[in-house]
Design a protein around this motif. Structure first.
Motif, PDB file in Angstrom:
ATOM      1  N   GLY A 127      -5.088  56.853  62.090  1.00  0.00           N
ATOM      2  CA  GLY A 127      -5.015  55.599  61.341  1.00  0.00           C
ATOM      3  C   GLY A 127      -3.624  55.287  60.809  1.00  0.00           C
ATOM      4  N   THR A 128      -2.873  56.314  60.414  1.00  0.00           N
ATOM      5  CA  THR A 128      -1.542  56.101  59.845  1.00  0.00           C
ATOM      6  C   THR A 128      -0.622  55.426  60.853  1.00  0.00           C
ATOM      7  OG1 THR A 128      -1.827  58.087  58.514  1.00  0.00           O
ATOM      8  CG2 THR A 128       0.424  57.269  58.765  1.00  0.00           C
ATOM      9  N   THR A 129      -0.574  55.978  62.069  1.00  0.00           N
ATOM     10  CA  THR A 129       0.314  55.388  63.076  1.00  0.00           C
ATOM     11  C   THR A 129      -0.180  54.019  63.515  1.00  0.00           C
ATOM     12  OG1 THR A 129      -0.905  56.713  64.696  1.00  0.00           O
ATOM     13  CG2 THR A 129       1.241  57.534  63.998  1.00  0.00           C
ATOM     14  N   ASN A 130      -1.502  53.822  63.550  1.00  0.00           N
ATOM     15  CA  ASN A 130      -2.000  52.502  63.953  1.00  0.00           C
ATOM     16  C   ASN A 130      -1.672  51.456  62.889  1.00  0.00           C
ATOM     17  OD1 ASN A 130      -3.290  51.084  66.118  1.00  0.00           O
ATOM     18  ND2 ASN A 130      -5.058  50.767  64.764  1.00  0.00           N
ATOM     19  N   TYR A 131      -1.717  51.868  61.616  1.00  0.00           N
ATOM     20  CA  TYR A 131      -1.312  50.957  60.531  1.00  0.00           C
ATOM     21  C   TYR A 131       0.163  50.581  60.680  1.00  0.00           C
ATOM     22  CZ  TYR A 131      -0.204  49.194  55.884  1.00  0.00           C
ATOM     23  OH  TYR A 131       0.236  48.412  54.843  1.00  0.00           O
ATOM     24  N   ILE A 132       0.999  51.572  60.925  1.00  0.00           N
ATOM     25  CA  ILE A 132       2.445  51.313  61.049  1.00  0.00           C
ATOM     26  C   ILE A 132       2.721  50.393  62.237  1.00  0.00           C
ATOM     27  CG2 ILE A 132       4.694  52.381  61.556  1.00  0.00           C
ATOM     28  CD1 ILE A 132       3.702  54.852  59.959  1.00  0.00           C
ATOM     29  N   LEU A 133       2.144  50.691  63.398  1.00  0.00           N
ATOM     30  CA  LEU A 133       2.386  49.860  64.591  1.00  0.00           C
ATOM     31  C   LEU A 133       1.845  48.439  64.392  1.00  0.00           C
ATOM     32  CD1 LEU A 133       1.552  52.433  67.428  1.00  0.00           C
ATOM     33  CD2 LEU A 133       3.821  51.557  66.819  1.00  0.00           C
ATOM     34  N   THR A 134       0.683  48.323  63.733  1.00  0.00           N
ATOM     35  CA  THR A 134       0.115  46.989  63.489  1.00  0.00           C
ATOM     36  C   THR A 134       1.046  46.170  62.599  1.00  0.00           C
ATOM     37  OG1 THR A 134      -2.132  47.876  63.667  1.00  0.00           O
ATOM     38  CG2 THR A 134      -1.899  45.733  62.610  1.00  0.00           C
ATOM     39  N   GLN A 135       1.543  46.783  61.527  1.00  0.00           N
ATOM     40  CA  GLN A 135       2.433  46.058  60.610  1.00  0.00           C
ATOM     41  C   GLN A 135       3.744  45.686  61.305  1.00  0.00           C
ATOM     42  OE1 GLN A 135       1.693  44.986  57.397  1.00  0.00           O
ATOM     43  NE2 GLN A 135      -0.362  45.623  57.990  1.00  0.00           N
ATOM     44  N   SER A 167      -5.917  41.955  76.510  1.00  0.00           N
ATOM     45  CA  SER A 167      -7.318  41.884  76.917  1.00  0.00           C
ATOM     46  C   SER A 167      -8.027  43.239  76.833  1.00  0.00           C
ATOM     47  CB  SER A 167      -7.393  41.363  78.357  1.00  0.00           C
ATOM     48  OG  SER A 167      -6.669  42.231  79.213  1.00  0.00           O
ATOM     49  N   HIS A 168      -7.278  44.325  76.672  1.00  0.00           N
ATOM     50  CA  HIS A 168      -7.914  45.648  76.589  1.00  0.00           C
ATOM     51  C   HIS A 168      -8.639  45.788  75.248  1.00  0.00           C
ATOM     52  CE1 HIS A 168      -8.536  49.966  76.530  1.00  0.00           C
ATOM     53  NE2 HIS A 168      -8.184  50.011  77.796  1.00  0.00           N
ATOM     54  N   PRO A 169      -9.894  46.300  75.276  1.00  0.00           N
ATOM     55  CA  PRO A 169     -10.639  46.411  74.008  1.00  0.00           C
ATOM     56  C   PRO A 169      -9.877  47.171  72.920  1.00  0.00           C
ATOM     57  CG  PRO A 169     -12.093  46.906  75.865  1.00  0.00           C
ATOM     58  CD  PRO A 169     -10.713  46.709  76.437  1.00  0.00           C
ATOM     59  N   LEU A 170      -9.044  48.143  73.291  1.00  0.00           N
ATOM     60  CA  LEU A 170      -8.328  48.909  72.266  1.00  0.00           C
ATOM     61  C   LEU A 170      -7.168  48.117  71.647  1.00  0.00           C
ATOM     62  CD1 LEU A 170      -8.210  52.461  73.928  1.00  0.00           C
ATOM     63  CD2 LEU A 170      -9.514  51.828  71.896  1.00  0.00           C
ATOM     64  N   ALA A 171      -6.728  47.033  72.319  1.00  0.00           N
ATOM     65  CA  ALA A 171      -5.598  46.261  71.778  1.00  0.00           C
ATOM     66  C   ALA A 171      -5.970  45.554  70.477  1.00  0.00           C
ATOM     67  CB  ALA A 171      -5.117  45.242  72.816  1.00  0.00           C
ATOM     68  N   GLY A 172      -7.265  45.252  70.298  1.00  0.00           N
ATOM     69  CA  GLY A 172      -7.710  44.548  69.095  1.00  0.00           C
ATOM     70  C   GLY A 172      -8.003  45.458  67.911  1.00  0.00           C
ATOM     71  N   VAL A 173      -7.723  46.756  68.047  1.00  0.00           N
ATOM     72  CA  VAL A 173      -8.011  47.714  66.972  1.00  0.00           C
ATOM     73  C   VAL A 173      -6.785  47.792  66.066  1.00  0.00           C
ATOM     74  CG1 VAL A 173      -8.610  50.108  66.464  1.00  0.00           C
ATOM     75  CG2 VAL A 173      -9.561  48.978  68.503  1.00  0.00           C
ATOM     76  N   SER A 174      -6.901  47.282  64.849  1.00  0.00           N
ATOM     77  CA  SER A 174      -5.734  47.065  64.000  1.00  0.00           C
ATOM     78  C   SER A 174      -5.735  47.950  62.757  1.00  0.00           C
ATOM     79  CB  SER A 174      -5.683  45.597  63.556  1.00  0.00           C
ATOM     80  OG  SER A 174      -5.507  44.765  64.676  1.00  0.00           O
ATOM     81  N   ALA A 222     -10.526  53.749  67.216  1.00  0.00           N
ATOM     82  CA  ALA A 222     -11.526  53.451  68.242  1.00  0.00           C
ATOM     83  C   ALA A 222     -11.382  54.450  69.375  1.00  0.00           C
ATOM     84  CB  ALA A 222     -11.364  52.036  68.775  1.00  0.00           C
ATOM     85  N   VAL A 223     -12.504  54.785  69.982  1.00  0.00           N
ATOM     86  CA  VAL A 223     -12.500  55.691  71.129  1.00  0.00           C
ATOM     87  C   VAL A 223     -13.185  54.984  72.298  1.00  0.00           C
ATOM     88  CG1 VAL A 223     -13.174  57.943  72.020  1.00  0.00           C
ATOM     89  CG2 VAL A 223     -12.561  57.692  69.611  1.00  0.00           C
ATOM     90  N   PHE A 224     -12.513  54.977  73.427  1.00  0.00           N
ATOM     91  CA  PHE A 224     -12.953  54.310  74.634  1.00  0.00           C
ATOM     92  C   PHE A 224     -13.389  55.396  75.615  1.00  0.00           C
ATOM     93  CE2 PHE A 224     -12.035  52.162  78.679  1.00  0.00           C
ATOM     94  CZ  PHE A 224     -12.570  50.902  78.436  1.00  0.00           C
ATOM     95  N   PHE A 257     -16.306  52.872  70.827  1.00  0.00           N
ATOM     96  CA  PHE A 257     -16.776  53.129  69.469  1.00  0.00           C
ATOM     97  C   PHE A 257     -15.634  52.759  68.523  1.00  0.00           C
ATOM     98  CE2 PHE A 257     -20.404  55.847  70.613  1.00  0.00           C
ATOM     99  CZ  PHE A 257     -20.086  56.164  71.912  1.00  0.00           C
ATOM    100  N   TYR A 258     -15.925  51.963  67.511  1.00  0.00           N
ATOM    101  CA  TYR A 258     -14.897  51.404  66.640  1.00  0.00           C
ATOM    102  C   TYR A 258     -15.299  51.596  65.177  1.00  0.00           C
ATOM    103  CZ  TYR A 258     -12.635  47.421  64.222  1.00  0.00           C
ATOM    104  OH  TYR A 258     -11.949  46.621  63.346  1.00  0.00           O
ATOM    105  N   GLY A 259     -14.363  51.990  64.342  1.00  0.00           N
ATOM    106  CA  GLY A 259     -14.693  52.112  62.920  1.00  0.00           C
ATOM    107  C   GLY A 259     -13.576  52.760  62.138  1.00  0.00           C
ATOM    108  N   ARG A 260     -13.928  53.244  60.944  1.00  0.00           N
ATOM    109  CA  ARG A 260     -12.925  53.832  60.060  1.00  0.00           C
ATOM    110  C   ARG A 260     -12.719  55.308  60.403  1.00  0.00           C
ATOM    111  NH1 ARG A 260     -11.353  50.394  56.211  1.00  0.00           N
ATOM    112  NH2 ARG A 260     -12.681  48.557  56.042  1.00  0.00           N
ATOM    113  N   GLY A 261     -11.469  55.632  60.750  1.00  0.00           N
ATOM    114  CA  GLY A 261     -11.171  56.981  61.194  1.00  0.00           C
ATOM    115  C   GLY A 261     -10.748  57.913  60.084  1.00  0.00           C
ATOM    116  N   ALA A 262     -10.714  57.412  58.852  1.00  0.00           N
ATOM    117  CA  ALA A 262     -10.302  58.250  57.736  1.00  0.00           C
ATOM    118  C   ALA A 262     -10.920  57.690  56.465  1.00  0.00           C
ATOM    119  CB  ALA A 262      -8.782  58.283  57.629  1.00  0.00           C
ATOM    120  N   GLY A 263     -10.607  58.332  55.337  1.00  0.00           N
ATOM    121  CA  GLY A 263     -11.125  57.860  54.065  1.00  0.00           C
ATOM    122  C   GLY A 263     -12.248  58.747  53.584  1.00  0.00           C
TER     123      GLY A 263
END
Lengths: 324, 324
Positions: free
Chosen positions: A160-168, A271-278, A283-285, A296-302
């Motif tokens: 989640g940390t790296t996905n947050y950084i890349l999204t921002q 268009s890839h389903p994982l591209a919309g995971v922000s 998410a795991v494909f 499968f999509y959801g919260r990976g931490a917390g």
């Protein structure tokens, strides 16, 4: 109603989440398992520390053996993090006849075969759903509902940390260093972010996914791993121009009898389903030879999402104990 | 290796998918279960019919009792479709001590309580993963890995035919009638599309999801249901102007102690995870009080994807039979 006693090793983020879930959903959990579940002992460094959560102080202990050797405890939940002493505690608990639940990807990935075989030899259960992608129930699905498939691919955004950084960086055009500082200030990244940003955490999780999906164990240190610390604004912009987003992908694919695997930043078409995971989402494909493509999509931490996965494992073990 | 014998009731799309999966993944399934699984008998209308799949003709029978009364058969798989005689066959199999797997949403939704209670009374297992969202393992997740949660919402795109029609109308600006004809020509919609386009199929699935998530049974006919047959190009365009897509949503939400539920076309903002679910794909969105928001995405229909869910249930039952 049968009583099942649980010992917690660790009481940080995930440990308190697990404790809170058992309090708030106590009635449903009793109905589901047919058992009264109680966390009777909790290993901590400092029993007198002030905490946000109210726990009878008699439950706290500084001595792991008061949990690992307690004949009344049925299930040991390891949420210490780190490889040792976590792995040794788990093995000792199993040898003492206790089933074990853990959220600890580093300890599981480093000791996969030994933990599985010691559990089997001692006829206890060993479950680790929370170790990959937090609350997302992907490990259970691979082992049960999807187990009629030969798997062809498992790819995921599992940090989640790296996905947050890349999204921002993608959405706000910010520089890596600035987003990292912001993430640290908000508690989304640790003071030493190395394990996250260099892909080590993701490699631990990929090692576990591969062991379950392909029956092939690869040590995390043997997985070719590239993190995101070298990704620049220019890389993000160039990907955008190609209609893509950069994501840190943990990926394993069958190629004939081989499996190809890596953790690295990749450009995914929008268009890839994982591209919309922000942001902090995971998410795991999965591609199986019968089920085709699944995600499968959801919260990976917390605290509560990861606690949900720990509690799901506890419930499955409680059902099995109750059925004995 | 212990042998487990399976009787198939029906050999259409899902039945042949299940048979194929057991052939193509035979070795993995044997390793996973520790059992040799064999489909020994198959109920069909016409044993002499030419089929695309090669099956020893001695396996076919026209008489259901040669399966339901066969003491050697451990598991009965019902893939006939329709409420009767499917439900009566399942009940008879259970009373004869056989565990039952089904993909039949209509029969499960109409007889939920009776099927569950007769299974319990006869100490057999009853599983129906394939009845909702085809290959997507959402029922298993609700009952196991997520069972530590109180659920707040379950919403899903659970009918592939209507999602295909709405997607084509949105992407190509086509009229409802034209897309329906095209879908029928391609085999994505049935000659009589009523159950799909009027939301009846989705209501059956929502009834099952609600029973599992909220422990609340509502008969499909009591779920307020609106289909997509009245959706026009103008509706789609108006939604687009508001930054939305129209999707046929089966939805149940907790409101205090009540649950609010419906099947109807709704406008979803493009940012909603379900808005990106296109064509024949299905997805189920779950909110739990611990895990937060989760989504499961994949193929909701088709011979092999639905067969994958049937096989997952067969495997879980085989493991339980082997452990006895």
């Amino acid at each position: 109603m049968k009583k099942i006693k649980i010992g917690l090793l660790g009481f940080g983020n995930i440990g308190t989440g697990t404790y809170r879930i058992l309090e708030m959903n106590h009635r449903k959990i009793a109905e589901t398992t047919g058992c009264e579940l109680e966390i009777t002992r909790i290993l901590v460094n400092d029993p007198s520390k002030k905490r946000e959560i109210s726990v009878p102080s008699g439950k706290f202990t500084k001595d792991p053996d008061t949990i690992l050797n307690d004949p009344e405890i049925d299930i040991v939940v390891e949420v210490l993090g780190g490889i040792e002493p976590a792995a040794s505690y788990m093995l000792k608990a199993m040898k003492n006849g206790k089933s074990v639940v853990t959220a600890n990807k580093a300890a599981v990935a480093a000791n996969f075969a030994e933990l599985k075989s010691v559990a089997a030899a001692n006829n206890v259960l060993f479950r680790f759903e929370a170790s990959v992608a937090g609350g997302i129930p992907v490990l259970n699905a691979l082992s049960t509902a999807l187990s009629g498939n030969e798997f062809e691919e498992i790819s995921g955004i599992v940090n989640g940390t790296t996905n947050y950084i890349l999204t921002q960086m993608t959405e706000n055009g910010s520089a890596y260093e600035d987003v990292l500082k912001d993430a640290q200030a908000k508690g989304f990244a640790e003071a030493d972010p190395t394990a996250d940003v260099e892909g080590i955490d993701a490699a631990n999780k990929l090692s576990i996914l591969m062991a379950l999906a392909f029956g092939k164990y690869v040590a995390p240190s043997d997985i070719p791993t590239t993190g995101i610390s070298k990704i620049t604004k220019a890389d993000i912009d160039a990907a955008k121009e190609r209609g893509c987003k950069i994501k840190l992908l943990a990926s394993a694919k069958k190629n004939g009898n081989d499996v190809e695997y890596s953790v690295k930043p990749v450009e995914l078409p929008l268009s890839h389903p994982l591209a919309g995971v922000s942001n902090e989402f995971n998410a795991v494909f999965v591609t199986g030879n019968a089920v085709g493509e699944l995600m499968f999509y959801g919260r990976g931490a917390g605290s509560l999402p990861t606690g949900s996965a720990v509690m799901g494992d506890i419930i499955e073990i409680a059902k099995a104990v109750a059925a004995k």
